[in-house]
Scaffold this active site. Structure first.
Site, PDB file in Angstrom:
ATOM      1  N   SER A 177      39.543  36.676  38.291  1.00 51.01           N
ATOM      2  CA  SER A 177      38.748  35.754  37.478  1.00 51.01           C
ATOM      3  C   SER A 177      37.940  36.544  36.468  1.00 51.01           C
ATOM      4  CB  SER A 177      37.820  34.908  38.354  1.00 51.01           C
ATOM      5  OG  SER A 177      36.943  35.740  39.104  1.00 51.01           O
ATOM      6  N   HIS A 191      37.135  32.060  29.509  1.00 47.60           N
ATOM      7  CA  HIS A 191      37.293  32.080  30.961  1.00 47.60           C
ATOM      8  C   HIS A 191      38.759  32.228  31.293  1.00 47.60           C
ATOM      9  CE1 HIS A 191      38.561  29.493  34.440  1.00 47.60           C
ATOM     10  NE2 HIS A 191      37.769  30.325  35.067  1.00 47.60           N
ATOM     11  N   ASN A 193      41.418  32.614  35.008  1.00 47.96           N
ATOM     12  CA  ASN A 193      41.583  32.766  36.455  1.00 47.96           C
ATOM     13  C   ASN A 193      43.051  32.567  36.798  1.00 47.96           C
ATOM     14  OD1 ASN A 193      41.891  31.309  39.253  1.00 47.96           O
ATOM     15  ND2 ASN A 193      39.987  32.466  39.382  1.00 47.96           N
ATOM     16  N   TYR A 194      43.621  33.511  37.516  1.00 48.77           N
ATOM     17  CA  TYR A 194      44.968  33.352  38.046  1.00 48.77           C
ATOM     18  C   TYR A 194      44.938  33.732  39.518  1.00 48.77           C
ATOM     19  CZ  TYR A 194      46.582  32.576  33.330  1.00 48.77           C
ATOM     20  OH  TYR A 194      46.752  32.032  32.085  1.00 48.77           O
ATOM     21  N   ARG A 195      45.603  32.929  40.366  1.00 52.69           N
ATOM     22  CA  ARG A 195      45.428  33.076  41.801  1.00 52.69           C
ATOM     23  C   ARG A 195      46.709  32.708  42.557  1.00 52.69           C
ATOM     24  NH1 ARG A 195      42.916  29.014  39.389  1.00 52.69           N
ATOM     25  NH2 ARG A 195      43.435  26.881  39.998  1.00 52.69           N
ATOM     26  N   ARG A 349      30.927  35.862  49.172  1.00 52.92           N
ATOM     27  CA  ARG A 349      30.103  36.818  48.427  1.00 52.92           C
ATOM     28  C   ARG A 349      29.540  36.089  47.203  1.00 52.92           C
ATOM     29  NH1 ARG A 349      29.968  41.470  45.061  1.00 52.92           N
ATOM     30  NH2 ARG A 349      28.842  43.137  46.116  1.00 52.92           N
ATOM     31  N   VAL A 350      28.352  35.555  47.373  1.00 55.91           N
ATOM     32  CA  VAL A 350      27.775  34.627  46.400  1.00 55.91           C
ATOM     33  C   VAL A 350      27.619  35.267  45.024  1.00 55.91           C
ATOM     34  CG1 VAL A 350      25.764  33.190  45.876  1.00 55.91           C
ATOM     35  CG2 VAL A 350      26.641  33.318  48.224  1.00 55.91           C
ATOM     36  N   GLU A 351      27.176  36.521  44.977  1.00 55.46           N
ATOM     37  CA  GLU A 351      26.960  37.172  43.688  1.00 55.46           C
ATOM     38  C   GLU A 351      28.250  37.231  42.864  1.00 55.46           C
ATOM     39  OE1 GLU A 351      24.185  38.274  42.151  1.00 55.46           O
ATOM     40  OE2 GLU A 351      23.038  37.353  43.783  1.00 55.46           O
ATOM     41  N   SER A 352      29.370  37.476  43.523  1.00 54.98           N
ATOM     42  CA  SER A 352      30.646  37.538  42.800  1.00 54.98           C
ATOM     43  C   SER A 352      31.092  36.149  42.358  1.00 54.98           C
ATOM     44  CB  SER A 352      31.721  38.178  43.681  1.00 54.98           C
ATOM     45  OG  SER A 352      31.410  39.528  43.933  1.00 54.98           O
TER      46      SER A 352
END
Length: 389
Positions: A177, A191, A193-195, A349-352
């Site tokens: 992301s 933006h 994102n690939y998943r 991992r909230v920060e990420s």
């Protein structure tokens, strides 16, 4: 909580991933236990062959353990499970994108590598208060976990291959992301994102799998040539695989990135797709499609940021950018499924996950753009999406 480790290596090597396929970060003790486990299984099998009677059974290793062992023994090859190939691919692209953005900005990303206790981990690359980017993040995340029966039932709406009769299923998720928020209000936020998502049977074989992803552009000030270039680059990538993809996934993007409570889109769109599985095309074809789309990102965005990063702007135009970023925050926290999934994953991992949020934003009561202004034109496009190519 996931453990963290700061990478202190040089710029040229700090994104060389330790799990490149030839070594493991797991402790020797853990793998000694795993090899003893394998020896016992072999011994049990031999005993069964000799006597026709299996006296005991051991628990199957998790898919995280299987994958770690596979990378340790033979690396990642074209015949490796898709889990490992997708992981290797997104890590390679992360390194390429970070290097390119550092050349644009002139400042290095901070690199934060982290591990998940049950397998997986990720690399969070963040640049804050740069020369060009107020905030830029390029993340990879590898997650191993277990889906409870309720989650399986919910997912079966789109994936009939999921076994409805099991109490739980192991799952694997891998994604890259990216969100870039430039300083200059004339330069658009972007933006990407690939998943890939997979569930596994108890023997480690895939139960169900699917790909998702997309990319979209969010300008504060509209330059038609920028939006046309961005969309044309994406369409060219789509057309290499299926000429129906661009229009289909562009519409999906317009529908998905809608700030419904505002009655407007988050930006000027791009493409978005999800749940692409064997009912769409075979796994290799869809993986190739994702690779092409991700490979098109830098050519689609770098010419735009180079054109706009040093344009003059006023304080009033900066305030408008901050208002538009407020809308960006609203969508991500209220409507975005990826943010919701991440925050609700055990050990998140909230920060990420919240890396996508801008460093600064603004909310102003009952703000309306002036009639005939550039701000009003942008708003009219956001309320009624345009066909750009």
């Amino acid at each position: 909580m996931p453990s963290r480790r700061r990478d202190k290596t040089s710029n040229s090597s700090r994104l060389r991933h330790e799990d490149s396929g030839h070594r493991s970060q797991d402790s020797p003790c853990r793998w000694n236990r795993f090899y003893r486990h394998a020896d016992l299984l072999n011994g049990a099998h031999n005993h069964q062959q000799a006597t026709g009677d299996l006296e005991y059974q051991l628990d199957q290793p998790t898919i995280a353990e299987r994958d770690s062992l596979s990378k340790r023994e033979s690396g990642v090859t074209p015949t490796s499970p898709m889990r490992l190939r997708m992981e290797q691919f997104i890590k390679s692209k992360q390194e390429e994108i970070v290097r390119a953005l550092e050349r644009v900005d002139g400042k290095p990303f901070a690199i934060d590598k982290w591990d998940r206790p049950n397998g997986g981990g990720g690399t969070t690359c963040v640049l804050q208060d740069g020369n060009v980017f107020e905030k830029a993040g390029v993340n990879t995340s590898i997650v191993y976990g277990t889906l409870p029966r309720a989650a399986i039932s919910k997912m079966r709406v789109n994936h009939k291959a999921l076994d409805p009769d099991v109490e739980s299923l192991e799952f694997f998720a891998a994604g890259l992301s990216l969100v870039l928020h430039p300083h200059n209000p004339m330069a658009p936020t972007v933006h990407l994102n690939y998943r890939y998502f997979e569930t596994a049977n108890s023997d480690g074989t895939p139960n169900a799998w699917w790909f998702g992803g997309g990319t979209d552009l969010t300008p504060s000030y509209l330059f038609d040539e920028d939006v046309i270039h961005f969309h044309r680059s994406i369409k060219d990538a789509c057309d290499k695989h299926d000429r129906a993809y661009y229009s289909r996934f562009k519409q999906w993007c317009d529908d998905y990135f809608s700030v419904k409570h505002r009655g407007e889109s988050r930006g000027v769109g791009g493409i978005f797709f999800d749940d692409l599985d064997e009912t769409e095309k075979d796994q290799e074809s869809l993986f190739s499609f994702v690779q092409t789309c991700l490979g098109a990102f830098l050519p689609s965005y770098l010419p735009i940021i180079e054109r706009r990063k040093e344009m003059p702007f006023t304080e009033k135009e900066k305030q408008w950018q901050q208002l538009r970023r407020g809308r960006y925050v609203e969508f991500n926290l209220v409507h975005d499924r990826g943010t919701s999934f991440g925050l609700n994953t055990p050990g998140a991992r909230v920060e990420s996950i919240l890396m996508s949020l801008p460093l600064t934003a603004r909310w102003q009561y009952m703000h309306e753009p002036e009639k005939g202004s550039r701000e009003e034109r942008l708003l009219s496009v956001l309320k009624k999406p345009v066909e750009w190519v």
